[in-house]
Design a protein around this motif. Structure first.
Motif, PDB file in Angstrom:
ATOM      1  N   GLU A  72      69.844  41.168  41.740  1.00 38.57           N
ATOM      2  CA  GLU A  72      69.770  41.671  43.106  1.00 38.57           C
ATOM      3  C   GLU A  72      70.372  43.058  43.227  1.00 38.57           C
ATOM      4  OE1 GLU A  72      70.396  39.885  47.605  1.00 38.57           O
ATOM      5  OE2 GLU A  72      71.628  39.108  45.969  1.00 38.57           O
ATOM      6  N   ALA A  73      71.502  43.293  42.581  1.00 40.21           N
ATOM      7  CA  ALA A  73      72.158  44.605  42.671  1.00 40.21           C
ATOM      8  C   ALA A  73      71.268  45.695  42.107  1.00 40.21           C
ATOM      9  CB  ALA A  73      73.494  44.575  41.929  1.00 40.21           C
ATOM     10  N   ASP A  74      70.486  45.385  41.079  1.00 44.73           N
ATOM     11  CA  ASP A  74      69.587  46.378  40.495  1.00 44.73           C
ATOM     12  C   ASP A  74      68.473  46.758  41.462  1.00 44.73           C
ATOM     13  OD1 ASP A  74      71.106  46.161  38.189  1.00 44.73           O
ATOM     14  OD2 ASP A  74      69.362  46.049  36.861  1.00 44.73           O
ATOM     15  N   ILE A  75      67.951  45.785  42.194  1.00 43.69           N
ATOM     16  CA  ILE A  75      66.873  46.066  43.147  1.00 43.69           C
ATOM     17  C   ILE A  75      67.413  46.878  44.326  1.00 43.69           C
ATOM     18  CG2 ILE A  75      65.134  45.080  44.670  1.00 43.69           C
ATOM     19  CD1 ILE A  75      64.571  44.748  41.684  1.00 43.69           C
ATOM     20  N   ILE A  76      68.586  46.540  44.788  1.00 48.32           N
ATOM     21  CA  ILE A  76      69.212  47.323  45.857  1.00 48.32           C
ATOM     22  C   ILE A  76      69.394  48.773  45.397  1.00 48.32           C
ATOM     23  CG2 ILE A  76      71.324  47.638  47.213  1.00 48.32           C
ATOM     24  CD1 ILE A  76      71.620  44.552  47.170  1.00 48.32           C
ATOM     25  N   ASN A  77      69.874  48.937  44.177  1.00 46.21           N
ATOM     26  CA  ASN A  77      70.050  50.279  43.613  1.00 46.21           C
ATOM     27  C   ASN A  77      68.720  51.010  43.488  1.00 46.21           C
ATOM     28  OD1 ASN A  77      71.666  52.360  41.977  1.00 46.21           O
ATOM     29  ND2 ASN A  77      70.118  51.725  40.484  1.00 46.21           N
ATOM     30  N   LEU A  78      67.674  50.291  43.075  1.00 47.26           N
ATOM     31  CA  LEU A  78      66.351  50.888  42.922  1.00 47.26           C
ATOM     32  C   LEU A  78      65.848  51.455  44.245  1.00 47.26           C
ATOM     33  CD1 LEU A  78      63.703  51.386  41.327  1.00 47.26           C
ATOM     34  CD2 LEU A  78      63.068  49.008  41.853  1.00 47.26           C
ATOM     35  N   VAL A  79      65.968  50.678  45.303  1.00 44.78           N
ATOM     36  CA  VAL A  79      65.512  51.131  46.615  1.00 44.78           C
ATOM     37  C   VAL A  79      66.380  52.290  47.118  1.00 44.78           C
ATOM     38  CG1 VAL A  79      65.246  50.477  49.040  1.00 44.78           C
ATOM     39  CG2 VAL A  79      64.481  48.919  47.228  1.00 44.78           C
ATOM     40  N   ASP A  80      67.690  52.148  46.984  1.00 46.26           N
ATOM     41  CA  ASP A  80      68.599  53.194  47.474  1.00 46.26           C
ATOM     42  C   ASP A  80      68.372  54.519  46.751  1.00 46.26           C
ATOM     43  OD1 ASP A  80      69.725  51.435  49.243  1.00 46.26           O
ATOM     44  OD2 ASP A  80      71.554  51.078  48.084  1.00 46.26           O
ATOM     45  N   LYS A  81      68.207  54.481  45.443  1.00 47.59           N
ATOM     46  CA  LYS A  81      68.008  55.718  44.684  1.00 47.59           C
ATOM     47  C   LYS A  81      66.647  56.342  44.974  1.00 47.59           C
ATOM     48  CE  LYS A  81      71.226  55.427  40.833  1.00 47.59           C
ATOM     49  NZ  LYS A  81      71.397  55.515  39.358  1.00 47.59           N
ATOM     50  N   THR A  82      65.651  55.488  45.229  1.00 47.03           N
ATOM     51  CA  THR A  82      64.333  56.011  45.601  1.00 47.03           C
ATOM     52  C   THR A  82      64.422  56.795  46.900  1.00 47.03           C
ATOM     53  OG1 THR A  82      63.157  54.210  44.484  1.00 47.03           O
ATOM     54  CG2 THR A  82      61.977  55.363  46.242  1.00 47.03           C
ATOM     55  N   VAL A  83      65.102  56.227  47.878  1.00 45.81           N
ATOM     56  CA  VAL A  83      65.262  56.893  49.172  1.00 45.81           C
ATOM     57  C   VAL A  83      66.067  58.179  49.011  1.00 45.81           C
ATOM     58  CG1 VAL A  83      66.249  56.667  51.485  1.00 45.81           C
ATOM     59  CG2 VAL A  83      65.060  54.726  50.443  1.00 45.81           C
ATOM     60  N   GLU A  84      67.091  58.124  48.179  1.00 43.83           N
ATOM     61  CA  GLU A  84      67.920  59.315  47.947  1.00 43.83           C
ATOM     62  C   GLU A  84      67.105  60.428  47.283  1.00 43.83           C
ATOM     63  OE1 GLU A  84      71.719  60.529  45.103  1.00 43.83           O
ATOM     64  OE2 GLU A  84      71.497  58.454  45.778  1.00 43.83           O
ATOM     65  N   GLU A  85      66.240  60.038  46.345  1.00 47.49           N
ATOM     66  CA  GLU A  85      65.473  61.032  45.585  1.00 47.49           C
ATOM     67  C   GLU A  85      64.315  61.609  46.378  1.00 47.49           C
ATOM     68  OE1 GLU A  85      64.491  63.397  42.332  1.00 47.49           O
ATOM     69  OE2 GLU A  85      66.217  62.034  42.472  1.00 47.49           O
ATOM     70  N   PHE A  86      63.575  60.741  47.098  1.00 42.30           N
ATOM     71  CA  PHE A  86      62.327  61.172  47.727  1.00 42.30           C
ATOM     72  C   PHE A  86      62.310  61.043  49.248  1.00 42.30           C
ATOM     73  CE2 PHE A  86      60.609  59.997  43.398  1.00 42.30           C
ATOM     74  CZ  PHE A  86      60.343  61.304  43.006  1.00 42.30           C
ATOM     75  N   GLY A  87      63.406  60.582  49.839  1.00 39.96           N
ATOM     76  CA  GLY A  87      63.502  60.553  51.292  1.00 39.96           C
ATOM     77  C   GLY A  87      62.925  59.335  51.966  1.00 39.96           C
ATOM     78  N   GLY A  88      62.473  58.355  51.200  1.00 39.77           N
ATOM     79  CA  GLY A  88      61.930  57.137  51.802  1.00 39.77           C
ATOM     80  C   GLY A  88      61.239  56.292  50.760  1.00 39.77           C
ATOM     81  N   LEU A  89      60.679  55.173  51.212  1.00 33.61           N
ATOM     82  CA  LEU A  89      59.930  54.260  50.346  1.00 33.61           C
ATOM     83  C   LEU A  89      58.722  53.765  51.129  1.00 33.61           C
ATOM     84  CD1 LEU A  89      59.461  52.413  47.908  1.00 33.61           C
ATOM     85  CD2 LEU A  89      61.092  50.804  48.900  1.00 33.61           C
ATOM     86  N   ASP A  90      57.539  54.063  50.630  1.00 36.57           N
ATOM     87  CA  ASP A  90      56.308  53.697  51.324  1.00 36.57           C
ATOM     88  C   ASP A  90      55.531  52.575  50.648  1.00 36.57           C
ATOM     89  OD1 ASP A  90      56.534  55.859  53.272  1.00 36.57           O
ATOM     90  OD2 ASP A  90      56.111  57.174  51.582  1.00 36.57           O
ATOM     91  N   VAL A  91      55.647  52.478  49.329  1.00 40.71           N
ATOM     92  CA  VAL A  91      54.886  51.492  48.567  1.00 40.71           C
ATOM     93  C   VAL A  91      55.802  50.837  47.534  1.00 40.71           C
ATOM     94  CG1 VAL A  91      53.015  51.136  46.909  1.00 40.71           C
ATOM     95  CG2 VAL A  91      52.683  52.686  48.839  1.00 40.71           C
ATOM     96  N   MET A  92      55.820  49.520  47.520  1.00 45.33           N
ATOM     97  CA  MET A  92      56.523  48.776  46.472  1.00 45.33           C
ATOM     98  C   MET A  92      55.489  47.972  45.698  1.00 45.33           C
ATOM     99  SD  MET A  92      59.015  47.547  44.645  1.00 45.33           S
ATOM    100  CE  MET A  92      60.586  47.999  45.401  1.00 45.33           C
ATOM    101  N   ILE A  93      55.391  48.235  44.393  1.00 43.85           N
ATOM    102  CA  ILE A  93      54.516  47.469  43.517  1.00 43.85           C
ATOM    103  C   ILE A  93      55.411  46.605  42.639  1.00 43.85           C
ATOM    104  CG2 ILE A  93      52.631  47.539  41.867  1.00 43.85           C
ATOM    105  CD1 ILE A  93      51.917  48.988  44.406  1.00 43.85           C
ATOM    106  N   ALA A  94      55.526  45.325  42.983  1.00 47.02           N
ATOM    107  CA  ALA A  94      56.358  44.386  42.218  1.00 47.02           C
ATOM    108  C   ALA A  94      55.525  43.860  41.059  1.00 47.02           C
ATOM    109  CB  ALA A  94      56.843  43.251  43.113  1.00 47.02           C
ATOM    110  N   ASN A  95      55.483  44.652  39.991  1.00 50.23           N
ATOM    111  CA  ASN A  95      54.561  44.389  38.882  1.00 50.23           C
ATOM    112  C   ASN A  95      55.219  43.718  37.684  1.00 50.23           C
ATOM    113  OD1 ASN A  95      51.948  45.093  37.288  1.00 50.23           O
ATOM    114  ND2 ASN A  95      53.601  45.993  36.071  1.00 50.23           N
ATOM    115  N   ALA A  96      56.530  43.829  37.546  1.00 44.44           N
ATOM    116  CA  ALA A  96      57.205  43.322  36.354  1.00 44.44           C
ATOM    117  C   ALA A  96      56.954  41.828  36.155  1.00 44.44           C
ATOM    118  CB  ALA A  96      58.704  43.589  36.454  1.00 44.44           C
ATOM    119  N   GLY A  97      56.683  41.455  34.912  1.00 46.64           N
ATOM    120  CA  GLY A  97      56.443  40.048  34.626  1.00 46.64           C
ATOM    121  C   GLY A  97      56.458  39.782  33.132  1.00 46.64           C
ATOM    122  N   ILE A  98      56.631  38.509  32.774  1.00 43.09           N
ATOM    123  CA  ILE A  98      56.584  38.095  31.376  1.00 43.09           C
ATOM    124  C   ILE A  98      55.668  36.881  31.257  1.00 43.09           C
ATOM    125  CG2 ILE A  98      58.866  38.994  30.800  1.00 43.09           C
ATOM    126  CD1 ILE A  98      59.943  36.149  31.076  1.00 43.09           C
ATOM    127  N   GLY A  99      55.270  36.546  30.021  1.00 42.69           N
ATOM    128  CA  GLY A  99      54.297  35.469  29.858  1.00 42.69           C
ATOM    129  C   GLY A  99      54.537  34.579  28.658  1.00 42.69           C
TER     130      GLY A  99
END
Length: 265
Positions: A72-99
């Motif tokens: 959870e802390a990593d996802i919070i960091n991901l969103v926060d750093k995205t906003v810090e870098e680019f000023g917002g978040l418009d699209v989230m592609i939750a693509n990560a997966g294993i099989g």
């Protein structure tokens, strides 16, 4: 608030994007004019850096943010750093997966938990924190998750946990789509069939079935004919690209198969 049809998203996060479908999506969205955040495990930093450089070499904007989607802390960091870098978040592609594969009777709790944590919990966390940021921004948005044709109909005897995790993505997608409708955020999933990527290309196992062509073993254990349709990750990226556009504002809560017709609905 601007009408969702008039709103043009411009910042996208793609998890699991160091390779395969995620990489193809990142490149396609960069071509569409998005600033892209490349996100994957820290062990794949070199691949992430190479992708960022590829985007930048074509005049695009990109950064890499190492992320473990089960934390959870990593996802919070991901969103926060995205906003810090680019000023917002418009699209989230939750693509990560294993099989990882196992018969049901031999499946360990540890393997089941691992697959569910990455493929379902990881999507839930990405959905949750992206949605919170989009509500805060009050300008709409796009949220997409990676399901599978095996998230619509299970097949074979080796992928029960994988199939269960991808069914879960569809349920999460439908639920969040309804909750986010008042905020003009669409939520959809994509359900690939046999897409030739590093995940399915296993020469040793492929050699045990048919002609040994790439993806043959995956086709075998999922019940797809060995001569059945297959494609590269660009076909998934093109579908995701459309769902991120302003004109896709009337599509939400859906899980579309991108599979060459091996599963019909």
């Amino acid at each position: 608030m601007a009408d969702v049809a008039d709103y043009t998203p411009n910042v996208a996060v793609i998890t699991g994007s160091a390779q395969g479908i995620g990489k193809a999506i990142a490149l396609r969205l960069a071509e569409d004019g998005f600033a892209v955040v490349v996100s994957d495990l820290g062990t794949k930093q070199d691949k992430m850096d190479a992708l960022v450089e590829e985007v930048r070499s074509k005049g695009g904007r990109a950064v890499a943010i190492p992320t473990d989607v089960t934390k959870e802390a990593d996802i919070i960091n991901l969103v926060d750093k995205t906003v810090e870098e680019f000023g917002g978040l418009d699209v989230m592609i939750a693509n990560a997966g294993i099989g990882n594969a196992s018969t049901f009777l031999e499946m360990s709790v540890e393997l089941y938990d691992l697959i569910m944590n990455v493929n379902a919990r990881g999507v839930m966390l990405c959905y949750k924190y992206a949605a919170q940021q989009m509500v805060k921004q009050k300008r709409g948005g796009r949220i997409l998750g990676a399901s599978s044709v095996l998230g619509k109909q299970s097949a074979g005897m080796y992928l029960a946990a994988y199939s269960a995790s991808k069914f879960a993505v569809r349920g999460l997608t439908q639920s969040l789509a309804q909750e986010m409708a008042p905020h003009k955020v669409t939520v959809n999933a994509y359900c690939p069939g046999c897409i030739i990527t590093d995940m399915v290309d296993n020469p040793a196992l492929d050699a045990t079935v048919g002609t040994g062509a790439p993806g043959g073993f995956i086709k075998y254990i999922t019940g797809i004919p060995l001569d059945g349709p297959e494609a590269g990750p660009d076909v998934v990226a093109s579908y995701v690209s459309y769902l991120c556009k302003p004109e896709a504002h009337f599509i939400t809560g859906q899980s579309l198969s991108v599979c060459g017709g091996v599963r019909l609905s």
